[in-house]
Design a protein around this motif. Structure first.
Motif, PDB file in Angstrom:
ATOM      1  N   VAL A  86       0.832  -1.213   0.000  1.00  0.00           N
ATOM      2  CA  VAL A  86       0.000   0.000   0.000  1.00  0.00           C
ATOM      3  C   VAL A  86       0.858   1.251   0.000  1.00  0.00           C
ATOM      4  O   VAL A  86       0.543   2.238  -0.674  1.00  0.00           O
ATOM      5  N   VAL A  87       1.961   1.213   0.741  1.00  0.00           N
ATOM      6  CA  VAL A  87       2.815   2.401   0.851  1.00  0.00           C
ATOM      7  C   VAL A  87       3.703   2.572  -0.382  1.00  0.00           C
ATOM      8  O   VAL A  87       3.719   3.621  -1.017  1.00  0.00           O
ATOM      9  N   ILE A  88       4.449   1.521  -0.764  1.00  0.00           N
ATOM     10  CA  ILE A  88       5.479   1.711  -1.792  1.00  0.00           C
ATOM     11  C   ILE A  88       4.901   1.877  -3.191  1.00  0.00           C
ATOM     12  O   ILE A  88       5.528   2.519  -4.043  1.00  0.00           O
ATOM     13  N   LEU A  89       3.705   1.359  -3.438  1.00  0.00           N
ATOM     14  CA  LEU A  89       3.118   1.543  -4.768  1.00  0.00           C
ATOM     15  C   LEU A  89       2.715   2.992  -5.002  1.00  0.00           C
ATOM     16  O   LEU A  89       2.471   3.399  -6.133  1.00  0.00           O
ATOM     17  N   GLY A  90       2.690   3.777  -3.931  1.00  0.00           N
ATOM     18  CA  GLY A  90       2.391   5.203  -4.060  1.00  0.00           C
ATOM     19  C   GLY A  90       3.608   6.062  -4.317  1.00  0.00           C
ATOM     20  O   GLY A  90       3.492   7.279  -4.483  1.00  0.00           O
ATOM     21  N   GLY A  91       4.818   5.454  -4.334  1.00  0.00           N
ATOM     22  CA  GLY A  91       6.033   6.211  -4.645  1.00  0.00           C
ATOM     23  C   GLY A  91       6.597   6.958  -3.458  1.00  0.00           C
ATOM     24  O   GLY A  91       6.127   6.845  -2.321  1.00  0.00           O
TER      25      GLY A  91
END
Length: 561
Positions: free
Chosen positions: A215-220
């Motif tokens: 959830v966090v890293i796919l947002g950059g």
């Protein structure tokens, strides 16, 4: 399928393990008296500290001023503000290394190892300043307005295209290291901790933590920066608060403990049961090694995060970066070390459950014993059962420590690798777990120290460490994803980033459910390989940093006057 079976055969795994261990020793442990990597990192730290006139001391207050936002301009180039960049980098450094790394250093080197960790932090502050200043100075502005930076860019642009191979080596190592040390190992540590503390299956823990990381890293980087800016202060405050409570309850011993740390740094003495060797070089090397591992100065990871800072002044981000080793080592690691030493946990045996098949358990059997250690009334008769290389006390079958074990421990080996261990008592009842007094190490040692220290207030102090391991492990995985993200972009372009992130989440889940002794070592090798090209560039570009520093602070002096 045949290939997979063959690859996982004990003989193949033994060869692979031997190769990786050899590489790990070459990178981090050769020569044994003073590893070359320690000499290079510490040597550059002393060199750049002198060259920049002890900038970590002179400009410490300026770093606090910048990170507080007093000199920020929202129109400057960059993806995140100074505090978010610092939080992202701290999320990778303030972590399990602070909980486990300090304990390991004290276990092998005694209390004096903490003093040498302080020395790495002081010189590491100047190293972090140097590499993060260069990261902003040589960063790349992408087509979408985002930025990318780090050692691969300042090697490429600062040293010239003929050094391209060095930047490729760094970026490739960073990608591999992000999968292993920065991700899979963190997931595995969290899963093991949750399993032992709350009996939660590793499969469940892996699914949950992998989902959170995704959830966090796919947002950059912008989402990573927002999450870490909120998570890091909370987890650090929780851990430090628990340590402060213990230190306040034992305030009369704090000064004496500092005295022990300093005196033991130069004239170490072995503790009870031989914990802490009592040899100066062992104390020195373990303190330096664990300190460098903890604050990551010189390894080239933090510059990737700091390159995203919203600023047009490279030095401004450099002074923010020098705060990292101070927070990580001089504050958090010191708290851990003081708690471990004051509670006496480091040199005391503790009652614990002993999983006979865990990698931290080892066995020494007489040659003619055919793989069996015979035990009478809990005492081994023809061999030793050890945890962290120290013999286990009397063995019991119950956690009340009332019923001693009589029987034998049967050790099955295949290809030189222990594949199964079972204890069989005189009534032919089998056990895979026994109980006894053991010397603790790594995160369990820190958890034990917190349990002892907080026991006058409430039971279960070790759960504070458990919660912090959970938070630290997740935050480290989140931050390291960005390091690999920027590195894969440098190697293969923008289109590779999405697939890298998917693979990263999958690797996090795999890490949670597998044993990772081998993967730990692979990650350590890659971390060392990252460090070498970075240090070459830092030495070569130290003159650039000197000029940038002088220009910036001359300009700031004119503005302030």
């Amino acid at each position: 399928m045949q290939f997979l079976v063959h690859f996982n055969s004990p003989a193949v795994m033994e060869i692979l393990d031997s190769i990786v261990n050899t590489l790990n020793d070459l990178v981090w442990n050769t020569p044994q008296e003073m590893p070359l990597m320690v000499i290079l990192l510490l040597g550059f730290g002393i060199f750049i500290t002198i060259k920049l006139g002890f900038i970590q001391i002179r400009k410490f207050r300026h770093g606090l001023k910048v990170v507080s936002g007093q000199l920020s301009d929202p129109e400057d180039t960059g993806d995140v503000n100074h505090f978010q960049a610092l939080s992202t980098a701290l999320a990778a450094t303030v972590g399990i290394g602070n909980i486990a790394g300090v304990a390991i250093a004290i276990h092998y080197g005694g209390p004096g190892a903490l003093f040498w960790m302080w020395m790495t932090a002081i010189f590491g502050m100047a190293i972090k300043y140097t590499e993060c200043t260069l990261a902003v100075h040589y960063r790349k502005i992408n087509a979408d307005g985002s930025v990318s930076g780090g050692p691969m860019y300042y090697i490429d642009q600062g040293l010239g295209r003929r050094w391209k191979s060095l930047s490729v080596i760094f970026a490739t190592s960073a990608v591999i290291c992000s999968f292993f040390t920065g991700n899979a190992v963190q997931a595995n540590t969290v899963a093991d901790t949750m399993s032992s503390a709350f009996a939660i299956p590793a499969l469940i823990t892996g699914l949950v933590t992998a989902g959170l990381v995704a959830v966090v890293i796919l947002g950059g980087i912008k989402r990573i920066g927002i999450v870490t800016a909120r998570l890091v202060p909370v987890m650090a405050a929780l851990y430090i608060l628990g340590a402060l409570v213990i230190l306040l309850m034992n305030h009369t011993e704090v000064i004496a403990t500092f005295g022990l740390i300093i005196s033991s740094a130069f004239t170490p003495e072995a503790g009870a049961f031989g914990v802490g060797s009592g040899a100066f070089m062992v104390t020195f090397v373990w303190g330096i090694k664990r300190g460098l591992f903890s604050n990551e100065a010189g390894q080239g990871s933090a510059p990737i995060a700091h390159a995203a800072a919203r600023t047009n002044e490279p030095v401004r981000e450099g002074v923010v970066a020098l705060l990292e080793p101070f927070i990580d080592t001089l504050v958090v690691c010191t708290m851990t070390g003081l708690v471990i030493i004051i509670t006496g946990a480091w040199e005391t045996k503790h009652n614990a459950s002993i999983d006979l098949n865990q990698p931290d358990i080892s066995y020494a059997v007489d040659d003619d014993a055919a793989g069996r250690i015979y035990i009478e009334d809990g005492i081994p008769q023809n061999g030793r059962i050890m945890r962290y290389q120290y013999p286990v006390d009397t063995l019991f079958t119950d956690d009340a420590y009332r019923n001693t074990f009589t029987g034998y421990v049967h050790i099955t080996e295949a290809g030189g690798i222990v594949s199964a261990v079972t204890a069989v008592d005189e009534n032919e009842v089998e056990y895979t777990n026994l109980f006894g007094g053991v010397i603790e190490n790594a995160a369990p040692l820190t958890a034990t120290a917190f349990e002892i220290g907080l026991s006058p207030l409430f039971a279960g102090g070790q759960y504070l460490v458990t919660i912090c391991v959970l938070l630290f492990g997740i935050s480290t995985s989140i931050s390291w994803s960005y390091y690999g993200d920027r590195s894969i972009q440098y190697l293969l372009g923008d289109n590779s980033i999405f697939y890298y992130r998917l693979a990263y989440v999958l690797m996090h889940f795999i890490g949670a459910i597998l044993g990772l002794t081998l993967i730990w070592n692979i990650g350590d090798v890659m971390l060392g390989i990252m460090t070498i090209p970075n240090l070459i560039a830092l030495f070569a570009l130290s003159g650039v940093v000197y000029k940038l520093t002088r220009t910036y602070f001359t300009k700031m002096a004119d503005i302030e006057s």
